[in-house]
Design an enzyme around this catalytic site. Structure first.
Site, mmCIF file in Angstrom:
data_model
loop_
_atom_site.group_PDB
_atom_site.id
_atom_site.type_symbol
_atom_site.label_atom_id
_atom_site.label_comp_id
_atom_site.label_asym_id
_atom_site.label_seq_id
_atom_site.Cartn_x
_atom_site.Cartn_y
_atom_site.Cartn_z
ATOM 1 N N GLN A 1 0.848 -1.198 0.000
ATOM 2 C CA GLN A 1 0.000 0.000 0.000
ATOM 3 C C GLN A 1 0.873 1.234 0.000
ATOM 4 O O GLN A 1 1.736 1.357 0.871
ATOM 5 C CB GLN A 1 -0.756 0.077 1.316
ATOM 6 N N SER B 1 0.205 6.398 3.360
ATOM 7 C CA SER B 1 0.744 7.471 4.219
ATOM 8 C C SER B 1 1.805 8.288 3.509
ATOM 9 O O SER B 1 2.520 7.769 2.658
ATOM 10 C CB SER B 1 1.399 6.880 5.465
ATOM 11 N N GLU C 1 -8.250 -3.779 5.612
ATOM 12 C CA GLU C 1 -7.109 -3.628 6.499
ATOM 13 C C GLU C 1 -7.485 -4.026 7.928
ATOM 14 O O GLU C 1 -6.737 -4.699 8.623
ATOM 15 C CB GLU C 1 -6.693 -2.154 6.493
ATOM 16 N N ASN D 1 -3.285 7.493 19.269
ATOM 17 C CA ASN D 1 -4.205 7.522 20.412
ATOM 18 C C ASN D 1 -5.224 8.652 20.251
ATOM 19 O O ASN D 1 -6.402 8.482 20.557
ATOM 20 C CB ASN D 1 -3.429 7.764 21.717
#
Lengths: 416, 372, 416, 372
Positions: free
Chosen positions: C137, C140, C256, C384
């Site tokens: 992939q 990002s 994913e 987070n």
């Protein structure tokens, strides 16, 4: 300082010394210091009356409002004179009108001096100095906590030009024995929230005022809430211009920040006791030798010393002059984040004794009380979240939160 | 709470909730807590009729559990009791009933009918006043002919003032034993303690040379795992009560954040508040998950039942403080008032955290269970 | 399931069993499991070639892509057949093409099956199943991490209708041995950011592609970054419609989430070891009897079991059907917040041994490595902070963050 | 760092920073750390010329400190060294110089000139490999005539590979003692350790029946507080280095949050990020404050010097982990790359947290200092 003035100060010191010896009793060190969150209901009407008398005596002696203007009943002297009086009077029982007494002379008085009319000041300032009038701040509301300017107590003008007050205030320290409230009210809800506010001096004996103590989760009642039902307030009691209340509020907040409780001043450096509450508790439950408990005790001591040294460090930076004026938020956030940790440490050490105890067992019950009180400084006087906003925006220079409420009329905003 | 509840269990839990909301909602609990009202004695016979006290009692004594899985059923009730801060600790009665069912003499079994029906309540005196939860803690036993003499004190006995019977853990010659004593046994006294929790009351059980016949022993002295089993059951039921209280406290706080406005927005729209709520809800879900695992393991007497019970108490005990503190913070000033229910939860949770072992005690126990 | 089908499955099982015994080697359990954050550089070119061969053998045997459509080289069978193969093959050395191998068959393949043209699927899917093409992939970017749709790699159309790619991608697992990248690029920067995106299958051997391993703070190089300098890509390699890349991305993210690493599946309930790494460490530094260390070991064990049981609980809720599809965020946030705590516990127990060690001392060096790796799950695959946003908005139903970037053209937004 | 620094001290610190930035910036430190370059031997004579190694040395041996307050001056240098992760641990040289100055024999004092000028470096071998920091840790001493024989091992000796001399703490007949040994003493060997920190190197100092003459003793055996004083100085200088590193790490992270954009805004405009930065900056300010107090107390040999030094190490040791972890989180993926400097700080801080006592060790020491 010129020789003459120094001579003058020394003469003043001699006067003070003589007057104190002749008029005041020595300080009783066995009297418990006022504890934040403790039960302040010990200010009985008798005690308040007695302390008002004492305050009157100090005022008549010429030692109340030492730096305040003489035309309003003060002494018109310098900060140096005030410091001399503070030094000399340390061993004496000075008047103690509790938290509302401090609010009167440190917050409300200076605010009125700055923004009141001459007539109002001539009437009320001398009475504040003589103990005749005790003033409290009527600022926070049930629906406006962190959002200080979000008050919705309404003041509507009458045809006669006076005002009618409706609404409620909350978290007022010591209102149950006070005479006046300095009250922020919304006089125009059709403009943005900071612009339609006005301050009033409200006699707490007026028709329509109800004062109720708030019982806190620890069972004590230091704070009050007040309800206003069609309370009529004369326009002569207005402080500052109509609609200009936020300017006055900002002045007040400066005095508030300056006027901390002297009992809470940073301790002096030097030998310090090791978390005495927790050592007593650990001894009581037989865990002084337990390595886990010892780690916890030391952790608490580290918290105590770091908070103390942070305050000292920020004060030293402030004295250097060039410091960011918002640094005080660090001390507040440190207390707000570390006090709860310290309180939980007590519970951990106490185990069973921290949750149930024989009535006379103060080590144990104090642990529980501290747990309940542990977040007072995380919330009161600006929550941790408000301090973090302040630090990130005003010290670290990060972008401000997008404001939803600054430009829109108050009555179009979502509020409680 | 349990993803795999049966229809019977669901009905049992829903009936329990309905009963509580109509008979003993938090407003009533508050009046009892403030001593403005005494707990209606009928409460216990009513919950007896609902079967809450019969779960560990055999059918011939009026007992039974809806699913045949008494620990899980009791866990469902415990969760509802925790949510609504129900008074009158019934963990003690349930555990005493279990002890008698598993190891009681014929004479002792006669008590089961009263326990199942709520006509008699029992409390388990396990820990000592200093916070030890071993059977031997706090009480010394000496033999006297065929009988025994017990001396010492047990601490943190839940709602001892309501109990007609005490199950007392102690060690005889270093081996754990259980004694069933009537509340009026000579030399036995209940010394009420002041405490943080307002919804349960706690007492010290003081034993001054209490003479006990051999017939008061439940099960074998040192001869079985009865005490261990009781500890597991008491622990997971306490955990289940805590999970109920934690969940309710969180929902109360979420509602507050959804409704309370500041700066022209609800406070739940501020990212700092949202993220705190996300972390709190994670603690709530983790508590649910580990409690479910522990209840299931104890029900099944799985090899890891002891461990999971202790892990659950250690985790939920810590989470209880974190969630209490976080919810208080997000409530702000209003949460600091006596009138708000929040502090009732805060007090109950801080106390339940300790009852049947605080997190540090259970962590040390985890090491020992693993032979460390 | 009908009797006939069950019979069919049993026949299939016998076939599978016979084929496996004849064609594959038994599994070598001494081979170390792939460890996230460990050094994956052990996938040498020889090893990759060997595993490609093995994959080809499985494909030729008719056991690759068991549930995939037969017209694209799959077997067109059911999930039950796949499960039979999984059960029977457990003891055998199956092809292991590393993380990029998993990406090929679990993420890129299914995405291409869903959105590719027939021609593209006919060409590439069989090669993916036979080990001939390994896909990664390319999603990002250095300037787009949490903000997944903020990619700025540009694809510009040529007069001939092909595309020219410029930009860079990052955090690609295993790109150093892959053949193709499924690459998200911006084809129109003048529309809002979710609308101007398009996917392309890019041969990693194309002119202008540079692949560089990223050295991580723990010294290993599992991930790569890729640079595209005027890389020409045929329009036939476009996956999905021009400008419709975000739709494809959403499909991909579902695959994913489903396609987690099987090595990381929740452990079964039952007896579990007590934090074996920390017990070994404590034994090594002589602190097994220290009450403080014992508390820390138990804390780590509590973390291990709570994470395990949270995953099991969320999985059970998901199976019940009615659960919120975003519950997976809890497991991610639990790992993201608790893993760093557990890693710090290691440092606390180790003391001196956690920061300097004899080269052969693996208990000590593992502690340090764990500390460096402790936040991988706090950041990778959604920080987070992103999990907290998701939980608060999609599970708790709190208001969404005010969006600054949804309606404005991408080229007017602030980006990196 | 110190609100009350004098003009001389300010100049001293600014000169130090200028020197570091021009001579040994973090890019150079990184190359040395990656063994792509050896530390230029001239570095130590240069910093000797700058006076960093002379602060605890009397004037007659080429020493002196700008303000006459050597601990505070050394603290200023330590802070700058921490900010820029300077290699070559000089705390050992400074502490050894202090030991010799306070208690050294005439012969030992001859070494002071070389130490002050950076021509010889020394390391202090105090702790044992298991993390104890008592003088007695790790090494046994037996008397042999008028001399001694030392056996055992000391752990975590900072940059031992650079040291020509070792100051070795040990106990003689249960009383603390200090020995000054040359690196080539027979039986003494330096065993390099692998480690987390890349900017300092650590070693175990192994002593295999090392024969030591009485003249190697520094100060009196058990007769003075020399070892205690050295521990305080080494602790506060390590704390000062940590505070420098923590501050720089925070600034780096704040800059990142101001510049990095996501969702069309800089990430530093998200309240969740702002609040994390506020909490981190509180930890930074608290660290500054307690370090300042500890340095001052140790400089003044105040009654609470030992306590404040331990409180500072305990607090800053924990804060170092919190700030490291928080800064890594806010950097996201980029902070996970080897090329980014962040991990150099993370590694150094986790290590300095342990050197001269980790937080747990200092917490226990705090209890003992209070007679508990």
């Amino acid at each position: 300082m010129s020789g003459q003035t120094a001579d003058g100060l020394e003469a003043y010191r001699r006067e003070v010394r003589a007057w104190l010896a002749a008029n005041l009793d020595p300080r009783d060190d066995n009297e418990p210091a006022r504890l934040r969150g403790g039960d302040a209901a010990n200010l009985s009407p008798e005690r308040v009356a007695q302390q008002r008398d004492l305050q009157r005596r100090v005022h008549e002696g010429g030692y109340a409002g030492i730096t305040w203007p003489a035309q309003f009943g003060g002494q018109g002297l310098t900060a140096a004179h005030e410091e001399v009086f503070a030094q000399e009077s340390r061993g004496y029982a000075l008047p103690d009108l509790g938290i509302a007494g401090l609010t009167t002379t440190r917050v409300c008085g200076p605010t009125i001096l700055a923004h009141g009319t001459d007539e109002f000041r001539r009437t009320h300032i001398p009475r504040m100095l003589s103990g005749e009038e005790i003033w409290v701040q009527l600022f926070s509301e049930p629906g406006a906590g962190s959002d200080l300017a979000g008050v919705s107590t309404r003041a509507t003008r009458t045809d006669a030009g006076d005002w009618v007050l409706n609404g409620s205030k909350v978290w007022t320290s010591g209102a149950y024995y006070a005479d006046y409230g300095l009250c922020l009210a919304r006089t125009d809800p059709t403009v943005p929230k900071h612009r339609g506010l006005t301050w009033f001096g409200v006699p707490l004996t007026s028709d329509g005022v109800t004062i109720r103590p708030i019982r806190e989760i620890n069972g004590s009642s230091e704070f009050c809430e007040e309800f206003f039902d069609d309370v009529v307030v004369s326009d002569a009691n207005r402080i500052g211009a109509v609609g200009d209340g936020w300017t006055v509020a900002r002045t007040m907040m400066v005095f508030e920040r300056l006027g901390g409780d002297p009992d809470e001043a940073p301790r002096h450096s030097g030998a310090r006791e090791l978390a005495p509450d927790l050592v007593a508790l650990a001894r009581r439950v037989g865990r002084l030798g337990d390595p886990v408990t010892r780690q916890l005790i030391a952790r608490a001591h580290v918290i105590d010393l770091v908070k103390e040294q942070l305050d000292a460090y920020v004060a030293a930076l402030a004295e250097s002059g060039a410091a960011n004026p918002n640094l005080g938020s660090y001390g507040k956030l440190a207390a707000g984040t570390l006090n709860p940790v310290r309180a939980s440490i007590g519970l951990e050490i106490a185990a069973a004794a921290g949750v149930a105890w024989h009535p006379q067992d103060t080590e144990a019950s104090t642990t529980a009380l501290n747990y309940l009180n542990g977040r007072i400084l995380s919330i009161a006087g600006g929550t941790n979240e408000m301090q973090r906003n302040g630090i990130s925006e005003r010290i670290l220079g990060l972008p401000r939160e997008p404001a939803h409420d600054l430009d829109r009329p108050f009555n179009e905003l979502r509020h409680n | 709470m349990l993803p795999g509840v049966t229809a019977d269990q669901k009905l049992f839990a829903e009936t329990a909730e309905r009963f509580i909301r109509s008979t003993c909602p938090v407003s009533t609990v508050r009046r009892v807590a403030q001593r403005e009202e005494e707990l209606d004695g009928g409460y216990f016979t009513e919950i007896g009729e609902l079967g809450w006290l019969a779960l560990f009692v055999p059918e011939e004594h009026g007992g039974g559990s809806p699913s045949g899985q008494p620990v899980l059923d009791a866990g469902l009730i415990a969760e509802q009791r925790g949510r609504y801060l129900q008074p009158g600790g019934i963990v003690g009665s349930n555990v005493t009933a279990l002890a008698i069912t598993l190891g009681g003499t014929g004479e002792q079994r006669a008590l089961l009918d009263d326990l199942a029906g709520g006509k008699a309540l029992a409390a388990w005196a396990l820990g000592d006043p200093a916070g030890g939860w071993e059977a031997s803690a706090g009480v010394e036993v000496r033999r006297d002919g065929t009988g025994f003499v017990l001396s010492g004190a047990k601490g943190l006995v839940q709602d001892a003032h309501l109990a007609g019977w005490f199950l007392v853990s102690a060690a005889v010659d270093g081996r754990p034993a259980l004694f069933l004593l009537p509340a009026d046994a000579p030399g036995l006294s209940v010394e009420p303690l002041a405490g943080l929790d307002l919804t349960h009351r706690y007492a010290e059980l003081v034993l001054r040379d209490v003479a006990v016949p051999a017939s008061a022993v439940v099960g074998q002295i040192g001869g079985d795992d009865l005490g261990e089993r009781l500890l597991q059951v008491a622990t997971v039921l306490t955990v289940a009560e805590m999970v109920g209280a934690i969940g309710e406290l969180f929902v109360m706080t979420l509602e507050h954040a959804r409704n309370r406005a500041a700066f022209g927005r609800v406070i739940g729209s501020f990212q700092a508040v949202k993220h705190q709520l996300a972390d709190l809800s994670l603690a709530v879900e983790c508590s649910h998950a580990i409690a479910t695992a522990a209840l299931t393991a104890v029900q099944e007497q799985a090899p890891d039942a002891a461990e999971l019970a202790s892990v659950a108490k250690a985790f939920v005990g810590d989470a209880a403080i974190d969630v209490s503190q976080g919810c208080l913070q997000l409530h702000g000033g209003i949460g600091y008032t006596w009138e708000h229910d929040l502090h009732l939860y805060l007090r109950r949770l801080a106390t339940d955290r300790v009852v049947f072992g605080d997190p540090a005690w259970h962590r040390e126990r985890i090491c020992r269970l693993h032979g460390l």
